[in-house]
Design an enzyme around this catalytic site. Structure first.
Site, PDB file in Angstrom:
ATOM      1  N   ASP A 143      26.525  12.458   5.890  1.00  0.00           N
ATOM      2  CA  ASP A 143      26.778  11.551   6.095  1.00  0.00           C
ATOM      3  C   ASP A 143      25.007  11.297   4.630  1.00  0.00           C
ATOM      4  O   ASP A 143      24.055  11.319   4.865  1.00  0.00           O
ATOM      5  CB  ASP A 143      26.869  10.383   6.951  1.00  0.00           C
ATOM      6  CG  ASP A 143      27.627   9.181   7.157  1.00  0.00           C
ATOM      7  OD1 ASP A 143      27.720   8.896   6.082  1.00  0.00           O
ATOM      8  OD2 ASP A 143      27.736   8.974   7.955  1.00  0.00           O
ATOM      9  N   ASP A 172      35.492   3.751   4.992  1.00  0.00           N
ATOM     10  CA  ASP A 172      35.467   4.175   6.051  1.00  0.00           C
ATOM     11  C   ASP A 172      36.299   2.867   7.099  1.00  0.00           C
ATOM     12  O   ASP A 172      36.718   2.905   8.224  1.00  0.00           O
ATOM     13  CB  ASP A 172      34.308   3.012   6.802  1.00  0.00           C
ATOM     14  CG  ASP A 172      32.565   4.130   6.727  1.00  0.00           C
ATOM     15  OD1 ASP A 172      32.976   5.136   7.198  1.00  0.00           O
ATOM     16  OD2 ASP A 172      31.253   3.684   7.419  1.00  0.00           O
TER      17      ASP A 172
HETATM   18  C1  GLA Z   1      29.397   5.471   8.963  1.00  0.00           C
HETATM   19  C2  GLA Z   1      29.998   6.994   8.189  1.00  0.00           C
HETATM   20  C3  GLA Z   1      31.014   6.655   9.571  1.00  0.00           C
HETATM   21  C4  GLA Z   1      30.182   6.841  10.556  1.00  0.00           C
HETATM   22  C5  GLA Z   1      28.802   6.303  11.180  1.00  0.00           C
HETATM   23  C6  GLA Z   1      28.042   6.606  11.861  1.00  0.00           C
HETATM   24  O1  GLA Z   1      29.137   4.777   8.441  1.00  0.00           O
HETATM   25  O2  GLA Z   1      30.648   6.700   7.294  1.00  0.00           O
HETATM   26  O3  GLA Z   1      32.185   7.663   9.640  1.00  0.00           O
HETATM   27  O4  GLA Z   1      29.847   7.884  10.656  1.00  0.00           O
HETATM   28  O5  GLA Z   1      28.116   6.172   9.973  1.00  0.00           O
HETATM   29  O6  GLA Z   1      26.938   6.061  11.988  1.00  0.00           O
END
Ligand code: GLA
Length: 696
Positions: A442, A499
């Site tokens: 990420d 997301d």
């Molecule tokens: C980001 C990612 C999510 C999740 C969160 C965890 O927002 O895009 O899918 O993994 O971090 O903190």
């Protein structure tokens, strides 16, 4: 003038190498007959001088410069001792292979050489890259260097650029190219939710797509009609954005741009297929050796930060019962990370959450027949972390100034070797100690203040880890789709498109990304209802059908579903498994429908096809127009079924359910023109249609 012809499978390029030393594009379009007279092609496109041009009209061509009275966007901006270098690059040599051309331009006076390489690859996608050399005697600062400069045929009258934000990536905006053209430039240190590096040009249905394969900042300019008198053509120029002072070449040194890609096809489905062929054959790491894309269950929207070994084991058990094949432990497993305000950088398993370490959870996941994946965000550091306390100077910052955070975090300076060594050591230790099959990588903060070398540092770390652990699959995530490009995909197997798991939003987001990326890399999860981002409630049948068109997963707690919902989800996971060989190797077709609230697409592969048809609004008609298919052999006959489960409310409107179960038999011609009448009156209704070609 030398005219060179490069042919792909369905595309021809004619390049003109002129006496003046310029290189130009005389033709780009569908493949020309073998005996086409190239001189006639050039003559047909040639223009006489008009009143507002220099006496000898400049030819910006494949590597435009500010010279001879031309003042559009140049491909290079160079400086020596603070002064702009005015180049006059002319062809010094060229070399052609069957499907490639390299042209060397030189300017002795300025002490600069440029090597431009164009190559036809899989899917007829053309790659372009540039190497610039300092052949002078003093350092040469490169402020800009385009990877691609494309003279755009005048028939392309419209452009689609993308805008976006968190949870709403890749919104298409189509507009005329003329009169203003377009300029995009990223500054967040990654491509961003707005796909700054992707662009489409339209000549009616015919579509040209271009992209810079680079995970950092990029610029892209479309000059509508470059002043100074080109010839009525637009030009598209794109390259990586460089920080001041980032590239200074000592005498004899060179700088390589990333690759840019371009493809041209009769319509958007054919363009998607071209990019997918390129991505599968030339971008994704060893795509040919990939096994089936395993169904994920990801802990994020099920448990958030509320992690414990028993809760995760219970989640893993319910995941396996649904048919999941990989269990992914998302954020919250390390250091003191009990919320998103803390502990990035401390990549050791939290004894608070896992008093017995990770091993018992992984063992249980394996015993359930799944493999194990883990979330990491290596390039970041929380001010509240052991790493930051030990190395407060490792983050991007301006000495003496504040260090503004985003999501409570700072970004590490990936250009520093000791930062990369630390991260490598931590991640390598985790991967050595535990059987981890997959990392969700990420990146949740923009890179500010800007600093050189971040993307190169990221690539170096990723490459070193991949070399040490070649079997670990890596996903690129950046708060969703903030870092999706062909550069990162050379090193990863999957991206997280958004997301936003809301199926209605995904019906826009997946088609937008799949214009460039094949479904097997697009993570596609069934989320909870109500959706945590949009608040929308959607039936499981609808969520599950939509999630099948991608790399399917679940990001919700099965324990909070009803028994009926779990059954529906499990049935769709089983369908996905049966159809993924088609979905993940086939040709994607975008299907048109007169109702703008109906999204439909299908994938054809070796005589089989699966179609998704989804209605999001309440239709103005009881009987929505039939869905017309694409990509079939008009002369072949197909058995057409509606795979069950069927959408609960809409199924009552099927005229003859038994016939649909047994399968209709229709020709490809009938399916593509007459179409199939499906009940689509209700909002949030989705149907799958399965096709099997019958032996003649
Ligand atoms: C980001 C990612 C999510 C999740 C969160 C965890 O927002 O895009 O899918 O993994 O971090 O903190």
């Amino acid at each position: 003038m030398e005219l060179l012809r490069l042919d792909g499978e369905r595309l021809t390029l004619v390049l003109a190498l002129e006496e003046s030393g310029a290189a130009d594009l005389a033709y780009i379009g569908p493949r020309l007959p073998g005996d086409e007279d190239l001189a006639m092609i050039a003559a047909a496109g040639a223009r006489g001088r008009h009143e507002s041009q220099p006496d000898s009209p400049p030819r910006p061509g494949l590597f435009p410069e500010r010279k001879g009275g031309w003042n559009g966007t140049p491909a290079v901006v160079l400086r020596r001792a603070g002064r702009r270098v005015e180049t006059d690059l002319r062809i010094a040599a060229w070399e052609r292979a069957e499907r490639a051309l390299a042209i060397r331009f030189a300017d002795r006076l300025a002490g600069v050489e440029v090597l431009l390489r164009w190559r036809f690859g899989a899917g007829d996608v053309v790659t372009s890259a540039v190497t610039i050399a300092n052949t002078g005697e003093a350092p040469l600062a490169v402020e800009r260097c385009a990877a691609l400069a494309l003279p755009v045929p005048a028939r392309f009258a419209e452009v689609t650029a993308f805008a976006g934000r968190w949870a709403a990536e890749m919104r298409e905006h189509r507009r005329p190219i003329r009169p203003e053209g377009l300029h995009r430039e990223g500054a967040a240190g990654k491509p961003g939710f707005d796909g700054a590096g992707w662009v489409l040009l339209h000549a009616g249905d015919e579509t040209l797509g271009a992209h810079l394969a680079w995970s950092g900042d990029a610029w892209l300019t479309l000059d509508a009609d470059p002043p100074g008198g080109a010839d009525g053509r637009a030009q598209l120029v794109t390259g990586a954005a460089l920080n001041p002072g980032e590239v200074v070449l000592a005498p004899g040194e060179t700088f390589d741009t990333p690759e840019a890609v371009l493809a041209l096809a009769p319509d958007r489905s054919a363009l998607a297929q071209a990019f997918h062929a390129h991505v599968r054959a030339e971008v994704l790491p060893e795509r040919a050796t990939w096994g089936p894309r395993k169904v994920h269950l990801n802990s994020w929207e099920a448990l958030g930060f509320d992690l414990s070994e028993p809760a995760l084991i219970a989640l893993a058990e319910s995941a396996a019962a649904l048919g999941a094949e990989r269990f992914v432990l998302d954020d919250g497993w390390f250091g003191g990370r009990r919320s998103d305000r803390t502990s990035l950088g401390d990549w050791t398993v939290s004894p608070e959450v896992f008093p017995n370490g990770l091993a018992p959870l992984i063992a249980r996941v394996h015993a359930l027949g799944m493999d194990f994946g883990l979330w990491v965000e290596p390039e970041m550091v929380s001010p509240d972390s052991d790493l930051y306390r030990a190395h407060p100077d490792w983050c991007l910052h301006t000495p003496g100034r504040e260090r503004p955070t985003m999501r409570g975090q700072l970004a590490l300076d990936m250009a520093r070797g000791e930062v990369r060594d630390y991260l490598f050591a931590r991640l390598d230790a985790l991967l050595r100690k535990h059987p981890i099959a997959y990392l969700k990588w990420d990146h949740n903060r923009d890179l500010f203040p800007a600093a050189p070398g971040q993307t190169e540092g990221f690539y170096a770390l990723l490459d070193a880890l991949r070399a040490a652990h070649p079997h670990v699959e890596i996903e690129s995530c950046a708060s969703g789709g903030g870092r999706i490009d062909f550069g990162v995909l050379q090193r990863t197997c999957r991206v997280w498109p958004s997301d936003n798991n809301d199926a209605i939003e995904r019906l826009r987001i997946i088609p937008a990304w799949s214009q460039f990326l094949p479904l097997e890399v697009l993570g596609s999860h069934v989320g909870p209802s109500p959706n945590p981002i949009t608040g929308r409630r959607l039936a499981m049948d609808f969520r599950a059908k939509v999630a099948m068109f991608g790399h399917m997963g679940v990001e919700a707690d099965p324990a909070r579903m009803t028994g009926r919902e779990r059954e529906t989800l499990a049935a769709h996971i089983a369908l996905y498994k049966a159809w993924r060989p088609v979905l993940h190797s086939g040709d994607l077709h975008r299907l048109a429908h007169p109702d703008p609230a109906v999204t439909a697409m299908m994938v054809t592969h070796e005589g089989r096809a699966l179609v998704l048809v989804a209605q999001t609004a309440f239709s103005s008609m009881f009987d929505a127009a039939p869905i017309r298919l694409a990509g079939l052999d008009p002369a072949a006959r197909y058995r057409v079924r509606l795979p069950e489960p069927w959408p609960p409310r809409a199924q009552h409107y099927l005229a003859d359910p038994d016939l649909w179960r047994e399968g209709l038999v229709l020709s490809g011609a009938a399916l593509m023109t007459h179409g199939l009448a499906l009940p689509l009156t209700h909002p949030e209704t989705a149907w799958l249609v399965a096709l099997e070609r019958l032996a003649p």
